[in-house]
Design an enzyme around this catalytic site. Structure first.
Site, PDB file in Angstrom:
ATOM      1  N   CYS A  27      32.545  -4.389  11.330  1.00 55.73           N
ATOM      2  CA  CYS A  27      31.682  -3.037  11.417  1.00 55.73           C
ATOM      3  C   CYS A  27      30.374  -3.257  10.580  1.00 55.73           C
ATOM      4  O   CYS A  27      30.921  -3.334   9.109  1.00 55.73           O
ATOM      5  CB  CYS A  27      32.355  -1.872  11.738  1.00 55.73           C
ATOM      6  SG  CYS A  27      31.449  -0.857  11.358  1.00 55.73           S
ATOM      7  N   HIS A  57      42.538  -1.254  18.649  1.00 53.33           N
ATOM      8  CA  HIS A  57      41.372  -1.791  18.329  1.00 53.33           C
ATOM      9  C   HIS A  57      42.322  -1.744  17.410  1.00 53.33           C
ATOM     10  O   HIS A  57      41.615  -1.648  16.653  1.00 53.33           O
ATOM     11  CB  HIS A  57      39.949  -1.871  18.421  1.00 53.33           C
ATOM     12  CG  HIS A  57      38.689  -2.079  18.036  1.00 53.33           C
ATOM     13  ND1 HIS A  57      38.329  -2.904  18.998  1.00 53.33           N
ATOM     14  CD2 HIS A  57      38.660  -2.687  17.068  1.00 53.33           C
ATOM     15  CE1 HIS A  57      37.247  -3.560  18.413  1.00 53.33           C
ATOM     16  NE2 HIS A  57      37.537  -3.433  17.374  1.00 53.33           N
ATOM     17  N   ASN A 102      38.148  -9.476  13.907  1.00 52.47           N
ATOM     18  CA  ASN A 102      39.376  -8.520  15.151  1.00 52.47           C
ATOM     19  C   ASN A 102      40.274  -9.599  15.109  1.00 52.47           C
ATOM     20  O   ASN A 102      40.286 -10.540  14.270  1.00 52.47           O
ATOM     21  CB  ASN A 102      39.150  -8.936  16.244  1.00 52.47           C
ATOM     22  CG  ASN A 102      37.465  -7.600  16.482  1.00 52.47           C
ATOM     23  OD1 ASN A 102      37.371  -6.180  16.593  1.00 52.47           O
ATOM     24  ND2 ASN A 102      35.797  -7.767  16.483  1.00 52.47           N
ATOM     25  N   ARG A 160      30.726  -9.136  22.266  1.00 53.14           N
ATOM     26  CA  ARG A 160      29.952  -7.864  21.034  1.00 53.14           C
ATOM     27  C   ARG A 160      30.680  -7.820  19.686  1.00 53.14           C
ATOM     28  O   ARG A 160      28.716  -7.569  18.661  1.00 53.14           O
ATOM     29  CB  ARG A 160      30.482  -6.520  22.180  1.00 53.14           C
ATOM     30  CG  ARG A 160      29.745  -5.009  22.240  1.00 53.14           C
ATOM     31  CD  ARG A 160      30.072  -4.428  20.861  1.00 53.14           C
ATOM     32  NE  ARG A 160      31.438  -3.927  20.652  1.00 53.14           N
ATOM     33  CZ  ARG A 160      31.985  -2.727  19.551  1.00 53.14           C
ATOM     34  NH1 ARG A 160      31.709  -2.752  18.457  1.00 53.14           N
ATOM     35  NH2 ARG A 160      33.294  -2.404  20.142  1.00 53.14           N
ATOM     36  N   ASP A 161      31.469  -7.237  19.297  1.00 57.50           N
ATOM     37  CA  ASP A 161      32.224  -6.878  18.274  1.00 57.50           C
ATOM     38  C   ASP A 161      31.968  -8.030  17.534  1.00 57.50           C
ATOM     39  O   ASP A 161      31.905  -8.333  16.254  1.00 57.50           O
ATOM     40  CB  ASP A 161      33.258  -6.016  18.779  1.00 57.50           C
ATOM     41  CG  ASP A 161      33.619  -5.374  17.315  1.00 57.50           C
ATOM     42  OD1 ASP A 161      33.527  -5.671  16.158  1.00 57.50           O
ATOM     43  OD2 ASP A 161      35.104  -4.880  16.943  1.00 57.50           O
ATOM     44  N   HIS A 173      41.987  -4.546  13.719  1.00 60.26           N
ATOM     45  CA  HIS A 173      41.363  -5.314  12.409  1.00 60.26           C
ATOM     46  C   HIS A 173      41.883  -5.773  11.968  1.00 60.26           C
ATOM     47  O   HIS A 173      43.141  -5.895  11.308  1.00 60.26           O
ATOM     48  CB  HIS A 173      40.271  -4.912  11.422  1.00 60.26           C
ATOM     49  CG  HIS A 173      38.687  -4.880  12.833  1.00 60.26           C
ATOM     50  ND1 HIS A 173      37.544  -5.509  12.492  1.00 60.26           N
ATOM     51  CD2 HIS A 173      38.490  -3.973  13.736  1.00 60.26           C
ATOM     52  CE1 HIS A 173      36.555  -5.275  13.553  1.00 60.26           C
ATOM     53  NE2 HIS A 173      36.876  -4.102  13.984  1.00 60.26           N
TER      54      HIS A 173
END
Length: 319
Positions: free
Chosen positions: A244, A211, A253, A20-21, A213
């Site tokens: 993002c 979470h 990430n 996903r990310d 980055h």
């Protein structure tokens, strides 16, 4: 000689967010390639994977195939598959596709919230109760991810009390867990300790994850700081993929393989096989078609001990 040994949890649960990310800012890849990556991730031993996102395909074209991805996840029943949503409609689509565990994102920064989902923080918070009701009626779970928990690309530092208020409201309205997101990769360990402590003191009975980055190279240090503060749930992305699309400057990430390497070295159990994560990173690099940012992946894995019988070149050259 005394040794500093902070108290760490025995086990940390890693959620793999690469599908996903990790892919949301990439050019769309074929469904077959995406499933090849998911299969490689499933083989690593990870037990929680964020598989996709049910958001507007116009906003995030790389994840326009969310329902097709969800349709095959039953091949791996041992994994807790989840999807990110940003609206009630997204939650309805995810549940209709068979995904029962959802992450709903709320940006603690009003400016980023408007850039990300087209509404302010208060309006986003106001949807938690309805989404939680839908999810719980389907025997699922809802985690609220608080984005820009430390800093906003448009407004600067996010006040701690604002993050605490957003998380407390989400819990009151039915969130089962909270995740604090360093959306643009600007925080540092001391700030991690302080915010995690503040949120945990305000809501002591809820699971708090994190979470991070790695935009400024502090992501893995922040992950360790979070674990030191009692966090036992961390997100990571294979190969360090991600970012993002609505936060200028937000890069990948923290890499799953680097997080596993760190925690294994600290004696913290993750149940994730580091060699298989590196194999999954190789798949990721091939299907997306460009080099990965992960330092561990580029180094080729864990350090290899030198053969003591091998001669060492001790020649010293003046520079």
């Amino acid at each position: 000689m005394p040794v500093f040994a902070p108290v760490l949890p025995a086990r940390v649960s890693i959620r793999e967010v690469g599908p996903r990310d990790g892919l949301q800012i990439e050019e769309p890849i074929a469904l077959g390639h995406k499933l090849e990556l998911i299969e490689a991730i499933a083989a690593t031993g990870v037990r929680r994977v964020e598989a996709t996102s049910f958001v507007s395909p116009r906003a995030v074209p790389a994840l326009a195939d969310a329902a097709d991805v969800a349709a095959v996840l039953g091949r791996w029943p041992e994994i807790r598959w989840s999807a990110l949503v940003a609206s009630v409609r997204g939650a309805q689509r995810a549940l209709a596709a068979g995904v029962r565990h959802l992450e709903y994102v709320i940006s603690a920064s009003d400016l980023h919230s408007r850039a990300n989902v087209g509404r302010g923080t208060a309006d986003s918070s106001g949807l938690v109760a309805e989404i939680a009701h839908l999810v719980h009626a389907a025997d699922g779970s809802l985690e609220v991810i608080v984005g820009t928990a430390w800093d906003c690309p448009f407004a600067g530092p996010t006040p701690e009390e604002r993050v605490v208020a957003v998380t407390a409201a989400a819990i009151r309205h039915g969130a089962d867990a909270i995740c604090l997101g360093d959306t643009i990769g600007t925080t540092t360990p001391r700030r991690v300790w302080e915010l995690v402590d503040a949120v945990r003191r305000a809501s002591p009975d809820i699971d708090v994850g994190a979470h991070f980055h790695n935009t400024r190279g502090t992501g893995i240090a922040n992950a360790l700081a979070a674990v030191q503060a009692g966090v036992t749930s961390l997100d990571a992305s294979v190969g360090g993929l991600g970012g993002c699309p609505f936060a200028p400057g937000a890069s990948g990430n923290i890499a799953t393989e680097e997080l596993v390497y760190l925690l294994d070295g600290c004696g913290v159990v993750t149940d994730v096989d580091p060699d298989r994560v590196l194999a999954a990173a190789a798949v990721a690099e091939r299907v997306i078609g460009h080099p990965l940012p992960s330092s561990l992946y580029r180094a080729g894995g864990a350090a290899v001990p030198l053969d003591p019988a091998r001669p060492v070149d001790s020649t010293h050259k003046e520079m």
